[in-house]
Write an enzyme that holds these catalytic residues in place. Sequence first.
Site, PDB file in Angstrom:
ATOM      1  N   HIS A 133      17.129 -36.800  -3.679  1.00 12.09           N
ATOM      2  CA  HIS A 133      16.411 -37.175  -2.461  1.00 12.09           C
ATOM      3  C   HIS A 133      14.910 -36.907  -2.576  1.00 12.09           C
ATOM      4  CE1 HIS A 133      20.130 -38.069  -0.356  1.00 12.09           C
ATOM      5  NE2 HIS A 133      20.626 -36.994  -0.960  1.00 12.09           N
ATOM      6  N   ASN A 140      -1.896   2.512   5.810  1.00 10.98           N
ATOM      7  CA  ASN A 140      -1.041   1.351   5.517  1.00 10.98           C
ATOM      8  C   ASN A 140      -0.840   0.579   6.810  1.00 10.98           C
ATOM      9  OD1 ASN A 140      -0.727   2.378   2.984  1.00 10.98           O
ATOM     10  ND2 ASN A 140       1.457   2.832   3.173  1.00 10.98           N
ATOM     11  N   GLY A 141      -0.735  -0.737   6.706  1.00 11.79           N
ATOM     12  CA  GLY A 141      -0.516  -1.553   7.905  1.00 11.79           C
ATOM     13  C   GLY A 141      -1.732  -2.419   8.170  1.00 11.79           C
ATOM     14  N   CYS A 172       0.834  -1.202   0.000  1.00 12.76           N
ATOM     15  CA  CYS A 172       0.000   0.000   0.000  1.00 12.76           C
ATOM     16  C   CYS A 172       0.873   1.259   0.000  1.00 12.76           C
ATOM     17  CB  CYS A 172      -0.880   0.033   1.230  1.00 12.76           C
ATOM     18  SG  CYS A 172      -1.929  -1.400   1.375  1.00 12.76           S
ATOM     19  N   TRP A 203      -2.942  -2.645  -1.598  1.00 14.50           N
ATOM     20  CA  TRP A 203      -2.582  -4.047  -1.876  1.00 14.50           C
ATOM     21  C   TRP A 203      -3.418  -4.865  -0.909  1.00 14.50           C
ATOM     22  CZ3 TRP A 203      -0.185  -8.217   0.639  1.00 14.50           C
ATOM     23  CH2 TRP A 203       0.349  -9.216  -0.195  1.00 14.50           C
ATOM     24  N   GLU A 228      17.923 -18.248  -5.972  1.00 12.59           N
ATOM     25  CA  GLU A 228      17.590 -16.913  -6.476  1.00 12.59           C
ATOM     26  C   GLU A 228      17.146 -16.971  -7.947  1.00 12.59           C
ATOM     27  OE1 GLU A 228      16.986 -14.173  -5.209  1.00 12.59           O
ATOM     28  OE2 GLU A 228      17.292 -12.673  -6.767  1.00 12.59           O
ATOM     29  N   ARG A 235       5.582  -0.453  -6.254  1.00 10.70           N
ATOM     30  CA  ARG A 235       5.529  -1.233  -5.017  1.00 10.70           C
ATOM     31  C   ARG A 235       4.509  -2.363  -5.083  1.00 10.70           C
ATOM     32  NH1 ARG A 235       7.836   1.597  -0.693  1.00 10.70           N
ATOM     33  NH2 ARG A 235       6.537   0.406   0.727  1.00 10.70           N
ATOM     34  N   GLU A 243       8.809 -15.326 -10.124  1.00  8.16           N
ATOM     35  CA  GLU A 243       8.263 -13.991  -9.860  1.00  8.16           C
ATOM     36  C   GLU A 243       7.751 -13.302 -11.112  1.00  8.16           C
ATOM     37  OE1 GLU A 243      11.639 -12.001  -7.909  1.00  8.16           O
ATOM     38  OE2 GLU A 243      10.153 -10.846  -6.798  1.00  8.16           O
ATOM     39  N   LYS A 287       6.613  -4.591  -3.891  1.00  2.39           N
ATOM     40  CA  LYS A 287       8.052  -4.328  -3.809  1.00  2.39           C
ATOM     41  C   LYS A 287       8.539  -4.382  -2.370  1.00  2.39           C
ATOM     42  CE  LYS A 287      12.106  -3.147  -5.288  1.00  2.39           C
ATOM     43  NZ  LYS A 287      12.902  -4.273  -5.802  1.00  2.39           N
ATOM     44  N   LYS A 310      13.553 -15.653  -9.268  1.00  6.37           N
ATOM     45  CA  LYS A 310      13.399 -14.647 -10.329  1.00  6.37           C
ATOM     46  C   LYS A 310      12.443 -15.154 -11.401  1.00  6.37           C
ATOM     47  CE  LYS A 310      14.483 -11.932  -8.905  1.00  6.37           C
ATOM     48  NZ  LYS A 310      15.050 -11.441  -7.699  1.00  6.37           N
TER      49      LYS A 310
HETATM   50  C1  AGP Z   1      12.861 -10.099  -4.851  1.00  8.09           C
HETATM   51  O1  AGP Z   1      12.876 -10.187  -6.227  1.00  8.09           O
HETATM   52  C2  AGP Z   1      11.557 -10.006  -4.272  1.00  8.09           C
HETATM   53  N1  AGP Z   1      10.771  -8.990  -4.817  1.00  8.09           N
HETATM   54  C3  AGP Z   1      11.442 -10.191  -2.778  1.00  8.09           C
HETATM   55  O2  AGP Z   1      11.768 -11.517  -2.515  1.00  8.09           O
HETATM   56  C4  AGP Z   1      12.299  -9.271  -1.872  1.00  8.09           C
HETATM   57  O3  AGP Z   1      13.643  -9.569  -2.000  1.00  8.09           O
HETATM   58  C5  AGP Z   1      11.827  -9.432  -0.424  1.00  8.09           C
HETATM   59  O4  AGP Z   1      10.485  -9.057  -0.332  1.00  8.09           O
HETATM   60  C6  AGP Z   1      12.656  -8.651   0.557  1.00  8.09           C
HETATM   61  O5  AGP Z   1      12.609  -7.282   0.305  1.00  8.09           O
HETATM   62  P1  AGP Z   1      13.629  -6.305   0.991  1.00  8.09           P
HETATM   63  O6  AGP Z   1      14.989  -6.646   0.483  1.00  8.09           O
HETATM   64  O7  AGP Z   1      13.190  -4.934   0.582  1.00  8.09           O
HETATM   65  O8  AGP Z   1      13.536  -6.527   2.462  1.00  8.09           O
END
Ligand code: AGP
Length: 609
Positions: A505, A101-102, A2, A75, A482, A27, A489, A604, A486
């Site tokens: 395994h 927000n929150g 948000c 959001w 990672e 975001r 995502e 974000k 990616k």
């Molecule tokens: C990464 O591509 C993601 N969007 C997500 O995993 C991100 O790294 C995670 O939410 C942590 O965010 P931050 O580094 O701002 O704490």
Amino acid sequence: MCGIVGYTGCSSAQSPLLEGLKRLEYRGYDSAGMSVLGKDGILHTLKAVGKVRKLEELASQTPLEGACGIAHTRWATHGAPSEKNAHPHLDGASRIAVVHNGIIENYRDLRAELEAEGETFRSDTDSEVLPRLIAKYYSDDPVRAVEEALQRVRGTFGVCVLFQDHPGLLIAARSGSPVILGIGKGFNMVASDVCALLANSRDVIYLNDGDLAVVTPEDAEIRTLANVPVNREISRIPKEETGSGKGKYEHFMLKEIFEQPESIGNTIRGRIIPEDGNAKLSGLNLSPRELAEISRIVIAGCGSSLHSGLIGEYYFEEIAGIPAEVEQAAEFRYRNPIIEPNTLVIPISQSGETADTLAATREAMQKGATVAAISNVVGSTIARECGRGIYLHAGPEISVASTKAFTCQVTALWLLALRLGRNRRLSNELGRQSCAELQRLPELIQRVLNQYDHVAALAKKFSGMNDFFFIGRGFLYPVALEGALKLKEVSYVHAEGYHAAELKHGPISLLGENVPVIALANCIPGQEKLLGNMQECRARKSPVIAVATEGDPSVEAFTEDIIRVPETSRYAAPLVTVVALQMFAYCFAGERGCEIDQPRNLAKSVTVE
Ligand code: AGP
């Protein structure tokens, strides 16, 4: 997640509010809305499900004319994305508008209480209790009413409140969710992210948890929620932190991938002492003696920041000889971790606002650990609360999928391991080798970026596949995690990262001709074993894409689909490898027509637990 924007001035509020919302789009959100106190003295509200551009279209048909207003991108947490659930929320008489927000944890109780008093709620959100509570406590003092309402609330909030009866007044407050004031000439602004302010002002005030701000066009007066006046400094955001557009790139993700030689250069700039084989990290604020006393390191982070931490674990143990472990930030405080006096806790967060990482930071500080944050956003909550750490200087990362922040985090961890290592038994010569390779990183990364067309062709070739495994060993195991993150995502396909040895395994049962395996084969040592693992995948008919060192023929027996990366030490291998995987994910998502910079359901900065 948000986003909040508020504006009070003497010209139209609509355009800075919409501009602020657009800057918050990165975001992640699913609806947007805005309330402006009109020239007729009435609050006017517009809401739209979907993109800010829809709200903008509505506003072009029915402009909200007035010089004071609030706006929000939502959001969804409580209640589906819909117009009725979008903010701002109003009280029953539509005289008070609130953006929040929150999460209000006790909203059910508060809602039941208010309903028993005759209120009829319009939305399914937790946030709607706020305007109704404020109305309950309001007679003629708006600030007192906000204070009293917020005292009833359990949970987290960043809020901005607009009163029909008080033209030009915004009341903002925070507890666990960021609120920043933008200070202008003849106007002032409120936002949840500094980005939303930068088109209008680079002079900002970060509110602390428990602060309340009374904002008018001429003034911003800050006090605690218990009504004690406080002084908060104005910070000037440096020009280079203000970011720019996408430039020649189609997406921010691509721009940020290609920025990595520069961003990594910024992370290391001024921090390497080549002749001493050492790193200088003044933001740590720890004396050589304090550094020498560190006997254990605990890293906490989420998502990509967790993965960079996993690489950090290898650096700390190998380079510095300090036992290190990595915790999912979300588990940290609930596990009641053992923190000894000489434990260094490192929260890693690009945004510096991730709720779980912030909670881990606070838990570690409360347990008496030395806590040093690795963060990108200057002035973010985690960075400010730690008061020491390493800023990445990667520049604003706009794409939801983290790329340049990840590689800068890894670089910062390497620098820190070097600093700690030289404080211990790491020789000058080995330190110099690290320094030399750190300095070469921009060039090494550029060589991987030069493979873009080849990676794009591979992504096209495999674009019909819906399941992927990424495998790696040693330093490249976290890179496999990672790479898979990616891909899923941004392209919404199923992808799993595994340690290459773990495949046998269980997951090996899933392999087959429609399940490609991306094998990170540029690891030394461990390469021979990884070649064996590739063989196992081929035997199950899985197509293999190999990431391999330039000139190394060993993978050619298993596949013709190879992405070449420069030969490096194992310390630099994660950095060159991940860049290849970032490009693959980007190109693959493009082939499948996905929304790359703002993938569905993602935010974000995840500011709720
Ligand atoms: C990464 O591509 C993601 N969007 C997500 O995993 C991100 O790294 C995670 O939410 C942590 O965010 P931050 O580094 O701002 O704490």
